[in-house]
Design a protein around this motif. Structure first.
Motif, PDB file in Angstrom:
ATOM      1  N   ASP A  43      21.683  12.442 -21.185  1.00 46.08           N
ATOM      2  CA  ASP A  43      21.717  11.428 -22.239  1.00 46.08           C
ATOM      3  C   ASP A  43      23.141  11.417 -22.790  1.00 46.08           C
ATOM      4  O   ASP A  43      23.485  12.193 -23.669  1.00 46.08           O
ATOM      5  CB  ASP A  43      20.709  11.754 -23.333  1.00 46.08           C
ATOM      6  N   ILE A  44      23.986  10.533 -22.242  1.00 45.96           N
ATOM      7  CA  ILE A  44      25.405  10.553 -22.590  1.00 45.96           C
ATOM      8  C   ILE A  44      25.882   9.139 -22.905  1.00 45.96           C
ATOM      9  O   ILE A  44      25.228   8.153 -22.576  1.00 45.96           O
ATOM     10  CB  ILE A  44      26.264  11.135 -21.446  1.00 45.96           C
ATOM     11  N   GLU A  45      27.030   9.071 -23.500  1.00 49.30           N
ATOM     12  CA  GLU A  45      27.734   7.818 -23.725  1.00 49.30           C
ATOM     13  C   GLU A  45      28.911   7.748 -22.762  1.00 49.30           C
ATOM     14  O   GLU A  45      29.592   8.746 -22.540  1.00 49.30           O
ATOM     15  CB  GLU A  45      28.241   7.717 -25.167  1.00 49.30           C
ATOM     16  N   SER A  46      29.125   6.560 -22.183  1.00 48.81           N
ATOM     17  CA  SER A  46      30.265   6.339 -21.297  1.00 48.81           C
ATOM     18  C   SER A  46      31.141   5.263 -21.903  1.00 48.81           C
ATOM     19  O   SER A  46      30.772   4.668 -22.919  1.00 48.81           O
ATOM     20  CB  SER A  46      29.781   5.906 -19.903  1.00 48.81           C
ATOM     21  N   PRO A  47      32.278   4.964 -21.297  1.00 47.10           N
ATOM     22  CA  PRO A  47      33.130   3.912 -21.856  1.00 47.10           C
ATOM     23  C   PRO A  47      32.468   2.549 -21.939  1.00 47.10           C
ATOM     24  O   PRO A  47      32.931   1.686 -22.665  1.00 47.10           O
ATOM     25  CB  PRO A  47      34.332   3.884 -20.889  1.00 47.10           C
ATOM     26  N   VAL A  48      31.381   2.335 -21.199  1.00 48.49           N
ATOM     27  CA  VAL A  48      30.739   1.017 -21.213  1.00 48.49           C
ATOM     28  C   VAL A  48      29.289   1.078 -21.670  1.00 48.49           C
ATOM     29  O   VAL A  48      28.536   0.140 -21.449  1.00 48.49           O
ATOM     30  CB  VAL A  48      30.811   0.363 -19.819  1.00 48.49           C
ATOM     31  N   GLY A  49      28.875   2.152 -22.293  1.00 42.27           N
ATOM     32  CA  GLY A  49      27.519   2.183 -22.813  1.00 42.27           C
ATOM     33  C   GLY A  49      26.843   3.516 -22.594  1.00 42.27           C
ATOM     34  O   GLY A  49      27.441   4.496 -22.142  1.00 42.27           O
ATOM     35  N   GLN A 316      36.845  14.733  -9.777  1.00 40.65           N
ATOM     36  CA  GLN A 316      36.857  15.211 -11.157  1.00 40.65           C
ATOM     37  C   GLN A 316      37.417  14.156 -12.099  1.00 40.65           C
ATOM     38  O   GLN A 316      37.144  14.173 -13.295  1.00 40.65           O
ATOM     39  CB  GLN A 316      37.681  16.503 -11.264  1.00 40.65           C
ATOM     40  N   ARG A 317      38.195  13.220 -11.555  1.00 46.40           N
ATOM     41  CA  ARG A 317      38.720  12.132 -12.385  1.00 46.40           C
ATOM     42  C   ARG A 317      37.591  11.328 -13.020  1.00 46.40           C
ATOM     43  O   ARG A 317      37.752  10.785 -14.116  1.00 46.40           O
ATOM     44  CB  ARG A 317      39.605  11.222 -11.521  1.00 46.40           C
ATOM     45  N   GLY A 322      34.972   9.822 -18.407  1.00 45.69           N
ATOM     46  CA  GLY A 322      33.718   9.528 -19.101  1.00 45.69           C
ATOM     47  C   GLY A 322      32.585   9.093 -18.204  1.00 45.69           C
ATOM     48  O   GLY A 322      31.520   8.730 -18.690  1.00 45.69           O
ATOM     49  N   PHE A 323      32.772   9.159 -16.880  1.00 46.49           N
ATOM     50  CA  PHE A 323      31.727   8.754 -15.936  1.00 46.49           C
ATOM     51  C   PHE A 323      31.084  10.016 -15.354  1.00 46.49           C
ATOM     52  O   PHE A 323      31.610  10.607 -14.413  1.00 46.49           O
ATOM     53  CB  PHE A 323      32.315   7.916 -14.804  1.00 46.49           C
ATOM     54  N   THR A 324      29.963  10.426 -15.912  1.00 45.65           N
ATOM     55  CA  THR A 324      29.274  11.604 -15.408  1.00 45.65           C
ATOM     56  C   THR A 324      28.059  11.169 -14.601  1.00 45.65           C
ATOM     57  O   THR A 324      27.492  10.097 -14.824  1.00 45.65           O
ATOM     58  CB  THR A 324      28.824  12.512 -16.556  1.00 45.65           C
ATOM     59  N   GLY A 325      27.662  12.000 -13.662  1.00 44.24           N
ATOM     60  CA  GLY A 325      26.498  11.682 -12.855  1.00 44.24           C
ATOM     61  C   GLY A 325      26.774  10.743 -11.707  1.00 44.24           C
ATOM     62  O   GLY A 325      25.835  10.324 -11.018  1.00 44.24           O
ATOM     63  N   VAL A 326      28.038  10.374 -11.490  1.00 48.31           N
ATOM     64  CA  VAL A 326      28.361   9.468 -10.382  1.00 48.31           C
ATOM     65  C   VAL A 326      28.156  10.177  -9.053  1.00 48.31           C
ATOM     66  O   VAL A 326      27.480   9.672  -8.147  1.00 48.31           O
ATOM     67  CB  VAL A 326      29.802   8.941 -10.495  1.00 48.31           C
ATOM     68  N   ALA A 463      43.150   1.481 -17.070  1.00 45.01           N
ATOM     69  CA  ALA A 463      43.038   0.740 -15.817  1.00 45.01           C
ATOM     70  C   ALA A 463      42.062   1.416 -14.868  1.00 45.01           C
ATOM     71  O   ALA A 463      41.295   0.741 -14.172  1.00 45.01           O
ATOM     72  CB  ALA A 463      44.406   0.592 -15.174  1.00 45.01           C
ATOM     73  N   ASP A 464      42.077   2.745 -14.804  1.00 42.99           N
ATOM     74  CA  ASP A 464      41.124   3.451 -13.949  1.00 42.99           C
ATOM     75  C   ASP A 464      39.696   3.225 -14.431  1.00 42.99           C
ATOM     76  O   ASP A 464      38.775   3.029 -13.625  1.00 42.99           O
ATOM     77  CB  ASP A 464      41.439   4.945 -13.927  1.00 42.99           C
ATOM     78  N   VAL A 465      39.488   3.279 -15.740  1.00 44.89           N
ATOM     79  CA  VAL A 465      38.157   2.993 -16.295  1.00 44.89           C
ATOM     80  C   VAL A 465      37.732   1.573 -15.940  1.00 44.89           C
ATOM     81  O   VAL A 465      36.585   1.315 -15.558  1.00 44.89           O
ATOM     82  CB  VAL A 465      38.153   3.197 -17.823  1.00 44.89           C
TER      83      VAL A 465
END
Length: 793
Positions: A43-49, A316-317, A322-326, A463-465
């Motif tokens: 249950d996390i927050e990412s840059p887009v939600g 790891q990038r 902020g992208f976990t679980g990818v 830009a990467d996000v």
């Protein structure tokens, strides 16, 4: 919260492929029907939600590989649907459009939930759990479900003190004690066969895989994470490190190795960790108990260290941004996996293979990072590959490599085999659709150039996000246009839409639209995103004055007195009551301008088209009304301050003129006010200018009608304009070269003057027609007008 929509998107077992399911009902009801206990594990927050991940349990058995991910479904104004991470319901505005957001969940189901329950019950009977807790601290049962089936595992912490009898048995009965002793002996035997675990002297997390039928432990796995080592490697490669493009494979390059920390290793002496498992098809396997991997670049183990370090930093990038679980587990990187000078990512095995032809691909960090980019794309959009997504993936992967190294030149060490300096660059001047040639690697430069330009504007992290978030708006078969609009959607969600939109304008995906309303003393100035061509001259800025003067300014020329290109029409003398209006649209490599001169009831309408890649200019007189009220003399065009002038006889019936760098011409009433008159200005191979009348117009006071299509030839759509001396009622038919009617445009009452239709090259069923010759024809009574059309693809 809104209503959940359940969607079975991808089956994890190859023998069962359920159809997509959508049901408007609470998620809890569906969970209850599965008969399993679903628990929130992320249950996390990412840059887009917000992201939520649910995982099923049965008793004390945990199932992995069948998670439910809660998402958003975002529907745009034209009905396109994008998948985005979950967040609260919202209405998002993108370029004035409305996007509706509703809750959605996505899962990859095991086809038969009852079967999972039966497997859990069978697993519980295979081993004595009291014995497990006696042999392992914190033991738990896990069933790992994968595309190829499922396996039984017990995870816990192995304490060497147990095997030495230094820790008491927590169970109170002799049977459990005996079973625990037997299991401890079994674990000890498995440990003795493990490369490094047989020498442990402290508690360590492990996983034991059990044979499904007998319940015998058959394999042990070290679960330790985040061990650290060091390696002496290239970062990114000898050419980039030295700045010497003449280096070649076989030259002395060992001095360009640098020390880099290896993170997230398993601590078993191998180059395997949380994100990457490095393998080789050319022994020996890199195995260093003290985790220092020091090899010469000619040693096959060197590429294993390269693959681990750069693969790990790439994956790891994602959580760093902020992208976990990818990534749901480590990816295998096989160096020396092919003798070809080629590398690839396999979406079937989720493995990356590096070739050894030419320069070993795994000696160049750019190649490693590029291939991991494909793995990231596949993790975000599983199964991509149709539509234009192959080229988009190549472009993203080039950008990913360039962004992580900070250099736009991709593969400059590997390129020494082919011819330096780079395999490809991420900063090339690519435009849609003109730059596309149908080759995925070369076409991908369009996407990498967009992202690289965004990186220069937004900075590397944003830009990467953006590059990653854009994948939430793509499907497995997205087109270039859909991907570009998805990138814009992502940019607005991240609050950088106004910065990204000009990039998409310049690259040809969005039109730059400007409404003109200029008094004689007004000036409109536009700085272009790059240097383009106008009849053989570089152009960086445009300036349009209220006197009708177009100035195509070269780089580093800020003075308005230098190089004014005057096209297509300008009055010889401008009165205060004469105004210049119209519309300006810049799309990719094309500028379309409609100019409307007005003075009281009088109006002169003309269109200019400028192809910025070829530099060709064309203009057409579209409409004239009350010409007697307009000034008597108009300039037909000119190029000043570049060379001597030659007078052009605009009144000549057959105009075909080639001259020096500089010309001017004048229209009188008879030659100017003929609707449909069309001219082209271009440069010749010998550096001269060529001015040609490519269509003759007609005076409207007479009878009859005629048609002009522009652009023609055309790609996308063309405007078909009918000039009529008198009011009439007519429709417009499109015929192919064989005379078969393929499309009919609406019938309408046409006033005296001009009326227009638009045709997009499709037939009556909306299907795209092939490239070729067509004819547009209109008829009213005995009057008929026809014009040829050329459709290109």
């Amino acid at each position: 919260m809104g209503v959940f929509v359940l969607a079975a998107l991808v089956a994890r077992t190859p023998s069962h492929e359920p159809a997509d399911v959508q049901e408007d009902r609470p998620l809890s009801d569906w969970f209850e029907e599965t008969g399993l206990d679903w628990q929130v594990v992320v249950d996390i927050e990412s840059p887009v939600g917000r992201h939520q991940r649910f995982r099923p349990f049965h008793g004390d058995v945990e199932f992995r590989g069948v998670d439910v991910r809660q998402m958003e479904r975002v529907t745009g104004h034209s009905g396109e649907t994008w998948m985005l991470p979950h967040r609260a319901n919202a209405i998002v505005g993108v370029r004035g459009q409305t996007i509706e957001v509703e809750d959605r969940v996505e899962f990859r189901p095991f086809a038969d939930w009852a079967r999972l329950q039966r497997e859990a019950i069978r697993f519980e009977g295979l081993t004595d759990f009291d014995a497990l807790t006696s042999a392992l601290d914190g033991a738990r049962r896990v069933i790992r479900v994968s595309r190829s089936g499922h396996t039984f595992h017990v995870e816990g912490t192995w304490n060497p003190a147990l095997s030495r009898g230094e820790k008491p048995n927590p169970s109170g009965n002799a049977a459990s004690s005996n079973a625990g002793q037997a299991l401890r002996s079994q674990v000890a035997h498995l440990l003795s066969t493990h490369p490094t675990l047989n020498e442990i002297d402290a508690p360590v997390p492990i996983s034991i895989r059990f044979e499904a039928e007998s319940g015998v432990g058959v394999e042990i796995e070290d679960l330790r994470r985040h061990a650290q080592g060091r390696a002496l490697i290239f970062d990114p490669n000898p050419v980039a490190e030295s700045g010497n493009p003449t280096l070649r494979d076989g030259d002395p390059v060992e001095s360009y190795r640098v020390w880099r920390d290896l993170e997230r290793l398993r601590n078993d002496g191998t180059l395997r960790g949380e994100w990457v498992e490095a393998y080789t098809d050319v022994p020996p396997l890199a195995l260093e108990p003290f985790r220092e991997f020091v090899y010469r670049s000619t040693d096959p183990r060197f590429e294993q260290a390269m693959a681990y370090y750069h693969g790990d930093r790439s994956f790891q990038r994602l959580p760093d941004l902020g992208f976990t679980g990818v990534m749901d587990g480590p990816r295998s990187l096989r160096v020396h996996g092919s003798r070809l000078d080629n590398s690839w990512y396999s979406p079937v095995t989720r493995q990356i293979v590096f070739g050894s032809g030419g320069v070993d691909d795994a000696e160049d960090a750019d190649i490693i990072l590029h291939e991991t980019g494909h793995a990231i794309h596949d993790a975000l959009v599983p199964g991509f590959g149709s539509g234009d997504t192959r080229a988009i993936s190549e472009g993203f992967s080039d950008y990913w490599a360039a962004s992580l190294t900070g250099h736009a030149c991709v593969g400059d060490w590997d390129a020494t085999t082919y011819g330096p300096p780079c395999l490809r660059r991420a900063d090339e001047d690519m435009r849609f659709p003109n730059s596309l040639i149908g080759n995925a690697h070369k076409d991908g430069r369009l996407w990498s150039s967009i992202l690289w330009e965004a990186r220069k504007v937004l900075g590397p992290e944003t830009a990467d996000v953006l590059a990653l978030t854009a994948f939430f708006h793509q499907s497995t078969d997205s087109s270039w246009e859909e991907a570009a609009m998805g990138l814009l959607q992502a940019a607005y969600r991240l609050g950088v839409g106004e910065d990204v939109e000009p990039i998409l304008v310049w690259r040809g995906f969005l039109a730059q639209e400007i409404s003109l309303d200029l008094a004689p003393t007004d000036t409109l100035r536009v700085d272009l995103a790059g240097v383009v061509q106008c009849v053989g001259h570089p152009v960086e800025r445009l300036r349009l004055t209220g006197e009708g003067v177009f100035q195509f300014e070269a780089p580093n020329q800020r003075s308005s007195s230098l190089s004014p290109w005057i096209v297509p029409l300008a009055p010889a003398e401008v009165s205060e009551d004469l105004r210049l209006g119209g519309e300006w649209m810049l799309t990719g490599s094309r500028l379309d301008v409609e100019l409307v001169w007005s003075k009281g009831p009088a109006k002169l309408r003309a269109a200019m088209e400028w192809e910025t890649d070829t530099g060709v200019l064309e203009w057409t007189i579209l409409e004239v009304s009350h010409p007697e009220a307009l000034d008597p003399a108009w300039s037909g065009g000119g190029l000043q301050a570049v060379g001597p002038f030659e007078f052009v006889d605009w009144n000549a019936e057959e105009l075909a003129w080639t001259g020096t760098r500089g010309f001017e011409g004048t229209h009188d009433h008879e030659s100017l006010f003929r609707a449909g008159e069309r001219f082209r200005l271009e440069s010749t191979e010998d550096g001269q200018l060529r001015l040609t009348r490519i269509a003759s117009g007609r005076h409207l006071p007479g009878r009859g009608a005629f048609i002009v299509a522009q652009p023609n030839p055309f790609r996308g759509q063309t405007e078909i304009t009918v000039f009529s001396a008198e009011p009439w009622t007519a429709g417009l038919n499109i015929f192919d070269a064989g005379g078969r009617r393929v499309f009919h445009l609406d019938r309408r009452n046409l006033p005296r003057g001009v009326s227009s239709w638009f045709w997009d090259g499709r037939d009556a069923d909306g299907l795209a027609l092939p490239a070729g010759k067509y004819f547009a024809r209109t008829r009213s009574g005995q009057e008929e007008a026809t014009t040829p059309l050329t459709l290109i693809r």
